[in-house]
Design an enzyme around this catalytic site. Structure first.
Site, PDB file in Angstrom:
ATOM      1  N   CYS B   1       4.953  -4.943  -3.722  1.00  0.00           N
ATOM      2  CA  CYS B   1       5.770  -5.078  -2.516  1.00  0.00           C
ATOM      3  C   CYS B   1       5.913  -6.556  -2.147  1.00  0.00           C
ATOM      4  O   CYS B   1       5.058  -7.370  -2.486  1.00  0.00           O
ATOM      5  CB  CYS B   1       5.134  -4.337  -1.351  1.00  0.00           C
ATOM      6  N   THR B   2       6.950  -6.848  -1.434  1.00  0.00           N
ATOM      7  CA  THR B   2       7.139  -8.185  -0.875  1.00  0.00           C
ATOM      8  C   THR B   2       7.603  -8.032   0.560  1.00  0.00           C
ATOM      9  O   THR B   2       8.524  -7.260   0.828  1.00  0.00           O
ATOM     10  CB  THR B   2       8.193  -8.977  -1.660  1.00  0.00           C
TER      11      THR B   2
END
Lengths: 95, 232
Positions: B1-2
């Site tokens: 994830c970012t």
């Protein structure tokens, strides 16, 4: 191509068990797919512990969310254990 | 994830994220946006999965936005042991939903997310509705290891979190942090918008084969929320 997620309203004025039925019935393949995810992502040794949580759900999760999971299981005609497992999968696999 | 929280040149806080996970094909097919309402009014909004009652991405209008990035620490049995033995510990996604439902402000949300026992380690990324409000909480199961505020993170107007502690270098085979930081700098603080943030989180490898959905939101402008199911 990107697409837009389907939008739903969840009415928090309803009893928890009644909140998600109109959502999950739109995803008829969900139960089968969830099985596939569970089987492959969650360590096999973890299953009995999750079943313990599922069997004593109200002791481990806030009643509101436990009842939402019961409502989802009923609406999908799925086992409560599977729904609990899906809902805990993110935490279990975060290691 | 970012996850990225940033502040535009007018002081408005924005929050963008990609959710990456295995079995993207399945998850993309059940990704939904939900308005949680009381009395016909939206109390909070989340992007989640059908059948999943918790939230890993959410917005409380005029208050805060929050996302969860995975922090892979320890062993699976530690997470379950905490779940069984510490009955005050919450699953990450249920804690986020609780906070969205009950925390009236950014400060309150940060306090609750930092101090509540959780079944797993995680990163909570929180953006507020007022200038300067942005933080990455590096969360252990019990307590917080670190709070990294946006104004402490050079260049001071954004903060990027992927799946690694910010004080260590990301592994060379999974460095999404530097491409995201470079894309933010290339965009510039004066050019922040839904479209430009979408472009940032669409930069390879920030967008990757595991990306299920993307979202851009702003608690101060809740109707700007935009989400996309991705097909990398």
């Amino acid at each position: 191509q990107d697409s837009t997620p389907q939008a739903f309203t969840v009415n928090l004025d309803l009893a928890p068990a009644q909140r998600w039925g109109h959502v999950v019935i739109k995803f008829s393949k969900l139960a089968k797919d969830a099985h596939k995810v569970i089987a492959s992502l969650v360590p096999e040794d973890a299953i009995p512990l999750v079943e313990e949580i599922g069997s004593e759900l109200d002791s481990y999760l806030p009643l509101e969310y436990a009842d939402e999971m019961r409502g989802i299981a009923t609406a999908m005609n799925a086992s409560l254990g599977d729904i609990v497992l899906v809902n805990l999968a993110y935490d279990i696999t975060a290691f | 994830c970012t996850s990225i929280v940033c502040q535009d040149s007018k002081g408005q806080i924005w929050h963008a994220r990609n959710l990456d996970y295995s079995y993207g094909d399945i998850l993309r097919s059940i990704t939904i946006k939900v308005d949680f309402q009381k009395g016909g009014q939206t109390v909070y909004t989340g992007v989640t999965f059908a059948g999943y009652v918790g939230l890993l991405t959410g917005q409380r209008p005029q208050a805060f936005t929050v996302t969860v990035d995975e922090r892979d620490q320890g062993q699976w049995w530690m997470n379950l042991l905490i779940a069984i033995l510490d009955q005050t510990a919450k699953p990450l996604s249920l804690l986020v939903r609780d906070v969205l439902a009950t925390s009236p402000t950014y400060a309150d949300a940060v306090e609750v997310l930092s101090s509540t026992d959780t079944e797993a380690d995680a990163y909570f990324i929180v953006g507020g509705a007022k200038s300067g409000e942005g933080v990455v909480i590096t969360k252990s199961r019990i307590g917080a290891d670190d709070l990294w505020y946006m104004n402490e993170a050079a260049p001071g107007w954004f903060v990027v979190e992927t799946n690694y502690d910010h004080w260590v270098l990301p592994p060379t085979d999974d460095n999404r942090r530097d491409p995201a930081v470079n894309a933010m700098k290339a965009m510039g603080q004066g050019n922040i918008s839904v479209t430009s943030l979408y472009n940032v989180i669409s930069t390879h490898p920030v967008l990757n084969n595991k990306t299920v959905y993307s979202i851009v939101m702003s608690a101060a402008q809740p109707t700007a929320l935009a989400s996309w199911i991705r097909t990398p």
